[in-house]
Design a protein around this motif. Structure first.
Motif, mmCIF file in Angstrom:
data_model
loop_
_atom_site.group_PDB
_atom_site.id
_atom_site.type_symbol
_atom_site.label_atom_id
_atom_site.label_comp_id
_atom_site.label_asym_id
_atom_site.label_seq_id
_atom_site.Cartn_x
_atom_site.Cartn_y
_atom_site.Cartn_z
ATOM 1 N N LYS A 48 9.853 12.711 -0.265
ATOM 2 C CA LYS A 48 8.297 12.734 -0.202
ATOM 3 C C LYS A 48 7.622 13.004 -1.572
ATOM 4 C CE LYS A 48 8.080 17.803 0.505
ATOM 5 N NZ LYS A 48 9.298 18.260 0.241
ATOM 6 N N ASN A 49 8.394 13.545 -2.549
ATOM 7 C CA ASN A 49 7.890 13.805 -3.954
ATOM 8 C C ASN A 49 7.707 12.234 -4.628
ATOM 9 O OD1 ASN A 49 7.374 16.355 -3.863
ATOM 10 N ND2 ASN A 49 9.858 16.540 -4.251
ATOM 11 N N PHE A 50 8.238 11.158 -4.179
ATOM 12 C CA PHE A 50 8.221 10.022 -5.024
ATOM 13 C C PHE A 50 7.766 8.795 -3.770
ATOM 14 C CE2 PHE A 50 12.815 10.185 -3.986
ATOM 15 C CZ PHE A 50 13.011 8.657 -3.352
ATOM 16 N N ASP A 76 9.293 5.990 -11.836
ATOM 17 C CA ASP A 76 9.751 6.904 -12.991
ATOM 18 C C ASP A 76 10.305 8.108 -12.247
ATOM 19 O OD1 ASP A 76 10.002 7.659 -15.993
ATOM 20 O OD2 ASP A 76 8.706 9.354 -14.945
ATOM 21 N N TYR A 77 9.676 8.897 -11.398
ATOM 22 C CA TYR A 77 10.181 10.161 -10.625
ATOM 23 C C TYR A 77 11.714 9.733 -9.950
ATOM 24 C CZ TYR A 77 10.440 14.177 -7.970
ATOM 25 O OH TYR A 77 10.951 15.445 -7.224
ATOM 26 N N TYR A 78 11.587 8.547 -9.366
ATOM 27 C CA TYR A 78 12.760 8.250 -8.450
ATOM 28 C C TYR A 78 13.850 7.934 -9.495
ATOM 29 C CZ TYR A 78 16.135 5.488 -5.691
ATOM 30 O OH TYR A 78 17.249 4.979 -4.970
ATOM 31 N N ALA A 79 13.641 7.370 -10.647
ATOM 32 C CA ALA A 79 14.951 6.895 -11.514
ATOM 33 C C ALA A 79 15.225 8.078 -12.297
ATOM 34 C CB ALA A 79 14.465 5.854 -12.322
ATOM 35 N N GLY A 120 0.672 -1.129 -0.146
ATOM 36 C CA GLY A 120 0.080 0.131 0.053
ATOM 37 C C GLY A 120 0.787 1.168 0.138
ATOM 38 N N VAL A 121 2.164 1.080 -0.041
ATOM 39 C CA VAL A 121 2.945 2.196 -0.036
ATOM 40 C C VAL A 121 3.029 3.097 -1.249
ATOM 41 C CG1 VAL A 121 5.316 3.218 0.591
ATOM 42 C CG2 VAL A 121 4.157 1.723 2.112
ATOM 43 N N ARG A 122 3.133 4.264 -1.228
ATOM 44 C CA ARG A 122 3.257 5.027 -2.624
ATOM 45 C C ARG A 122 4.566 4.868 -2.924
ATOM 46 N NH1 ARG A 122 4.969 10.273 -3.997
ATOM 47 N NH2 ARG A 122 4.765 10.417 -1.719
ATOM 48 N N PHE A 123 4.969 4.612 -4.500
ATOM 49 C CA PHE A 123 6.327 4.587 -4.819
ATOM 50 C C PHE A 123 6.352 4.936 -6.257
ATOM 51 C CE2 PHE A 123 10.439 3.538 -6.369
ATOM 52 C CZ PHE A 123 11.315 3.917 -5.273
ATOM 53 N N TRP A 171 11.090 -4.748 -0.004
ATOM 54 C CA TRP A 171 11.877 -3.707 -0.576
ATOM 55 C C TRP A 171 11.205 -3.257 -1.736
ATOM 56 C CZ3 TRP A 171 17.854 -5.225 -0.501
ATOM 57 C CH2 TRP A 171 18.319 -5.132 1.007
ATOM 58 N N LEU A 172 11.126 -1.951 -2.008
ATOM 59 C CA LEU A 172 10.342 -1.412 -3.046
ATOM 60 C C LEU A 172 11.560 -1.047 -4.041
ATOM 61 C CD1 LEU A 172 8.000 0.836 -1.032
ATOM 62 C CD2 LEU A 172 7.453 -1.314 -2.142
ATOM 63 N N SER A 173 12.610 -0.435 -3.472
ATOM 64 C CA SER A 173 13.574 -0.126 -4.322
ATOM 65 C C SER A 173 14.970 -0.146 -3.845
ATOM 66 C CB SER A 173 13.452 1.373 -5.004
ATOM 67 O OG SER A 173 13.620 2.276 -3.864
ATOM 68 N N VAL A 174 16.114 -0.420 -4.670
ATOM 69 C CA VAL A 174 17.396 -0.399 -4.326
ATOM 70 C C VAL A 174 18.044 0.576 -4.999
ATOM 71 C CG1 VAL A 174 19.637 -1.591 -3.709
ATOM 72 C CG2 VAL A 174 17.466 -2.733 -3.511
ATOM 73 N N GLY A 175 18.575 1.764 -4.461
ATOM 74 C CA GLY A 175 19.328 2.843 -5.022
ATOM 75 C C GLY A 175 20.814 2.567 -4.822
ATOM 76 N N VAL A 176 21.584 2.622 -5.873
ATOM 77 C CA VAL A 176 23.178 2.182 -5.783
ATOM 78 C C VAL A 176 23.786 3.560 -6.312
ATOM 79 C CG1 VAL A 176 24.994 0.932 -6.227
ATOM 80 C CG2 VAL A 176 22.805 -0.147 -5.923
#
Length: 100
Positions: A84-86, A19-22, A13-16, A53-58
């Motif tokens: 907070k924007n993504f 596209d904005y993140y990447a 249910g968490v917003r993610f 885990w929704l995303s992993v940023g490296v």
């Protein structure tokens, strides 16, 4: 070279916004951290039936010292404020990897 992994975790249910993140978030991180040795940023989106885990940023920096300088820079607050924007996820800094 040092890699910093940042994990966003949460339930279904968490917003993610992937596209904005990447795209947008990574552009901001690069603008704030390139002068401190950020070389690249990559996004991965894992899937597991029971995982959260929704995303992993490296984020790859030229050195551990460069990464620490980037995080200590006052502009890092812009990167943190952008989260907070993504997503509404809990962001967890998981680990650092340094190549020898």
């Amino acid at each position: 070279m040092t890699k910093m992994m940042v994990v966003c975790a949460g339930d279904a249910g968490v917003r993610f916004d992937r596209d904005y993140y990447a795209n947008d978030h990574f552009k901001l991180a690069k603008a704030c951290w390139e002068e401190h040795g950020l070389q690249s940023a990559e996004a991965f989106f894992p899937y597991a039936e029971t995982g959260n885990w929704l995303s992993v940023g490296v984020y790859t920096f030229s050195s551990e010292q460069a990464m620490r300088a980037a995080l200590a820079n006052p502009r890092t607050q812009q990167v943190m404020d952008d989260v907070k924007n993504f997503t509404d996820a809990t962001v967890v800094l998981r680990s650092l990897f340094t190549e020898s």
